[in-house]
Design a protein around this motif. Structure first.
Motif, short mmCIF file in Angstrom:
data_model
loop_
_atom_site.label_atom_id
_atom_site.label_comp_id
_atom_site.label_asym_id
_atom_site.label_seq_id
_atom_site.Cartn_x
_atom_site.Cartn_y
_atom_site.Cartn_z
N ALA A 37 45.22 -32.11 90.50
CA ALA A 37 45.43 -31.90 91.86
C ALA A 37 46.04 -30.84 92.34
N THR B 185 51.14 -37.78 91.16
CA THR B 185 50.63 -36.74 92.14
C THR B 185 49.88 -35.70 91.38
N HIS C 110 47.32 -35.80 89.33
CA HIS C 110 46.11 -35.94 89.05
C HIS C 110 45.55 -36.77 90.18
N ASP C 111 44.29 -36.56 90.48
CA ASP C 111 43.66 -37.37 91.41
C ASP C 111 43.11 -38.47 90.57
#
Length: 433
Positions: free
Chosen positions: A228, A219, A221-222
């Motif tokens: 993120a 979660t 990183h996008d």
């Protein structure tokens, strides 16, 4: 330069790894060797300890009415790693193709010797006062630096400070480092069970900690690879020529593996946040059983924008991890280390003199202002302690130096230019008005 190189090689032969698990008498040997080099140039020298590794302070008073400059480097080095990864022994400096290979040959014993070389160019009598501070624990976090600056800062006060632990843009093009990212390092622990249980009997209904940890880390990183975590600062880097081909060459990115993130490459490397998982504790593959693992943990390194508050960044990261706990797992986040970034206003007479010195040393090639994605917390410590001093972050490395890695090396031609530039800076500093 022959004598400078001989002394550099002698320093490089001392395995002064400051990590606790290595022989710390070698760090003492290294400090003694640095102290002897400075005494030979006429400096008043003391070795100081404030609860950590030995640092060396050397002082040469300023002539009447002249400014004073403080020169920083560090004499401790990173662990060498596996000998098999080196083409030649890590603590036996070896020249190949115009480069000197060895642990510490570039980072940062060449920085030490650049300062010594500049003094020798003036026969030990530069037209300015000189303070030299050679730290002994930079590679393990500079834990006692704040105390050293508090207790001995009067010996290091100056009109200008040169921190020689960075890099140049490339071979043939010098640089001043004007921004550095800050750093947060945390340990994330995930718990889903109070004990390990049979994966066949309970798998499919009960989450294991390793899978849960992996989902949590994902979660951060996008889909594009950007960080993120909400609320973090982000900046834009200088518009310099740096393409994906150079990124691949310098990083060793494998064919077919894509670069991550959006925006310019240099912004991704210098001024935007970045998150890396640098270690995971879980059962090793060779000894793993068919068990749902009850807990697992990871060490996560987050680089933050140069002007980001480290504690605000830590709070944002901790909140993100708590808010994204998969399946209601228990998540604990502990702060392992932090360091502030650096964003210089690199204007004024000292910077003008420095840029002119670099230009002349590099035969007319002007230096560029660069950022560095790595964190050097001691730079912020000096900036806070000496707010009125012009801080110049310079270095002896280039993109091929491989500092911290196997086959670390120093480009000897560039090293000579670094020494000349610093000698010119000492000569011209009185003109910086």
């Amino acid at each position: 330069m022959d004598g400078v190189r001989a002394d550099l090689e002698a320093l490089t032969r001392i395995p002064s790894v400051s990590l606790d698990s290595f022989d710390q008498t070698q760090v003492d040997r290294s400090a003694d060797a640095v102290a002897d080099l400075l005494r030979a140039e006429g400096l008043e020298v003391q070795i100081v300890r404030e609860g950590g590794r030995p640092a060396v302070i050397g002082r040469l008073p300023a002539p009447e009415g002249a400014p004073t400059i403080t020169l920083y480097a560090h004499h401790d080095v990173q662990p060498p790693g596996e000998d098999a990864d080196w083409d030649t022994p890590p603590f036996e400096p070896t020249e190949r193709g115009g480069r000197l290979y060895g642990r510490g040959a570039a980072d940062d014993k060449a920085g030490v010797m650049a300062h010594v070389a500049a003094l020798r160019a003036h026969d030990g009598k530069p037209p300015v006062g000189v303070n030299i501070f050679v730290e002994g624990e930079e590679e393990v976090g500079s834990d006692s630096l704040a105390t050293i600056l508090d207790k001995h800062g009067d010996k290091l006060a100056a009109d200008a400070i040169v921190l020689a632990d960075s890099t140049n843009w490339k071979v043939g093009v010098p640089a001043l480092t004007t921004t550095l990212r800050g750093m947060i390092r945390v340990v994330v622990t995930v718990r889903t069970l109070d004990h390990g249980i049979h994966s066949g009997m309970f798998g499919g209904a009960v989450p294991d900690a390793i899978s849960t940890l992996i989902r949590l880390l994902a979660t951060l990183h996008d889909d594009a690879g950007d960080v993120a975590v909400a609320g973090l600062k982000s900046g834009e880097a200088a518009d310099l020529d740096f393409d994906e081909a150079r990124l691949r060459e310098e990083s060793g990115l494998l064919d077919g593996v894509q670069a991550i993130g959006t925006g310019s490459l240099l912004s991704r490397l210098w001024t935007k946040p970045a998150i890396t998982t640098i270690g995971i504790d879980a059962p090793a593959v060779d000894v793993a059983s068919n068990t749902l693992v009850p807990s697992a943990r990871a060490k996560v390194s987050m680089r933050i924008a140069p002007d980001e508050d480290p504690r605000a960044a830590y709070d944002a990261l901790r909140k993100h991890l708590a808010d994204h706990a998969p399946w209601g797992a228990q998540v604990e986040v502990s702060l392992d280390d932090e360091g502030a970034g650096f964003d210089a206003d690199a204007q004024g007479p000292v910077y003008d003199v420095a840029r002119g010195s670099f230009t002349d040393a590099w035969d007319g090639t002007e230096p560029v202002d660069i950022g560095v994605g790595g964190s050097i917390p001691f730079v912020a410590a000096f900036a806070e302690k000496f707010p009125d001093a012009a801080i110049l972050v310079t270095g002896v490395e280039d993109p091929d130096s491989r500092a911290h890695g196997a086959n670390e090396s120093l480009h000897l031609g560039e090293f000579e230019k670094v020494c000349l530039a610093e000698a010119l800076l000492l000569a011209r500093l009185p003109q910086a008005k």
